[in-house]
Scaffold this motif. Structure first.
Motif, short mmCIF file in Angstrom:
data_model
loop_
_atom_site.label_atom_id
_atom_site.label_comp_id
_atom_site.label_asym_id
_atom_site.label_seq_id
_atom_site.Cartn_x
_atom_site.Cartn_y
_atom_site.Cartn_z
N LYS A 184 0.63 -1.16 0.25
CA LYS A 184 -0.03 0.12 0.07
C LYS A 184 0.76 1.25 -0.21
O LYS A 184 0.65 2.29 -0.80
N ALA A 185 1.85 1.23 0.72
CA ALA A 185 2.75 2.32 0.66
C ALA A 185 3.48 2.72 -0.41
O ALA A 185 3.55 3.82 -0.76
N ALA A 186 3.94 1.61 -1.01
CA ALA A 186 4.76 1.61 -2.39
C ALA A 186 3.44 1.92 -3.55
O ALA A 186 3.89 2.89 -4.51
N ARG A 187 2.33 1.64 -3.58
CA ARG A 187 1.30 2.23 -4.33
C ARG A 187 1.40 3.60 -4.31
O ARG A 187 1.06 4.51 -5.02
N ARG A 188 1.09 4.16 -2.88
CA ARG A 188 1.03 5.59 -2.73
C ARG A 188 1.94 6.13 -3.21
O ARG A 188 2.02 7.55 -3.63
N ARG A 189 3.32 5.80 -3.12
CA ARG A 189 4.50 6.43 -3.62
C ARG A 189 4.59 6.63 -5.04
O ARG A 189 4.68 7.61 -5.75
N ALA A 190 4.06 5.38 -5.74
CA ALA A 190 3.96 5.50 -7.23
C ALA A 190 2.80 6.48 -7.56
O ALA A 190 2.87 7.25 -8.79
#
Length: 147
Positions: free
Chosen positions: A57-63
Motif C-alpha cells: 500500500k505504501a509503495a502504491r501511494r509512493r507510485a
C-alpha cells in the motif's frame, strides 16, 4: 521569451490554457496530498518504534505521488511550449508575452477569468495593471504585430 502574442491571440488560447492549468493544479494537489499522507505514515512509524507497515500500500501511494508529480510537470511543460508561463500555480495565474509600444509586456490571466484583464511590465516584481491602462488603453490598443 521568443514567442509573443497579440491580445486577441492570447484571448483565443484561454480555453486551452484553462484546461491545462486545471490539470496541472489537480495533479499538484494530488501529489501534495499523497506526500502529506506518506509523511504522516513515516512519523507514525518513527513514533511507534516500527509500526507494522502495509508495504504494498505504501509503495502504491509512493507510485501514485510520483505519477501525479510527473503529470503536473508534463502539463506545465505543455503550457510553456504554447508560449505561456506559470506565474502562480496555486492561483492559476499565467503570463503570456506580448509586444506593446516596442517592448515586451506580460498579459496576465487568472483561472476563472473569462478573458485577460491585466498586464504588467516584463521586469520582475512589476505591478499588475488593468487592460485599459497604458498600451492596452483606448489610444494604444494593439498597434504592433508580434513575431
Amino acid at each position: 521569451m521568443s514567442k509573443t502574442f497579440t491580445l486577441s491571440e492570447a484571448q483565443t488560447l484561454i480555453p486551452v490554457l484553462e484546461s491545462l492549468v486545471h490539470r496541472a493544479r489537480s495533479a499538484a494537489i494530488r501529489a501534495s496530498t499523497l506526500d502529506t499522507q506518506m509523511q504522516e505514515l513515516s512519523q507514525r512509524i518513527f513514533l511507534s518504534g516500527g509500526l507494522h507497515v502495509d508495504v504494498p500500500k505504501a509503495a502504491r501511494r509512493r507510485a501514485e505521488r510520483e505519477k501525479a508529480m510527473q503529470e503536473a510537470r508534463d502539463t506545465v511543460e505543455e503550457i510553456e511550449e504554447i508560449g505561456a508561463s506559470i506565474a502562480d500555480l496555486d492561483e492559476g495565474r499565467l503570463e503570456l508575452p506580448a509586444m506593446a509600444e516596442g517592448r515586451i509586456v506580460l498579459l496576465c490571466w487568472t483561472m476563472g477569468d473569462a478573458e485577460i484583464v491585466q498586464w504588467r511590465e516584463s521586469e520582475e516584481g512589476s505591478p499588475l495593471r488593468r487592460m485599459g491602462d497604458g498600451p492596452f488603453g483606448p489610444s494604444g490598443r494593439e498597434r504592433e504585430r508580434p513575431n
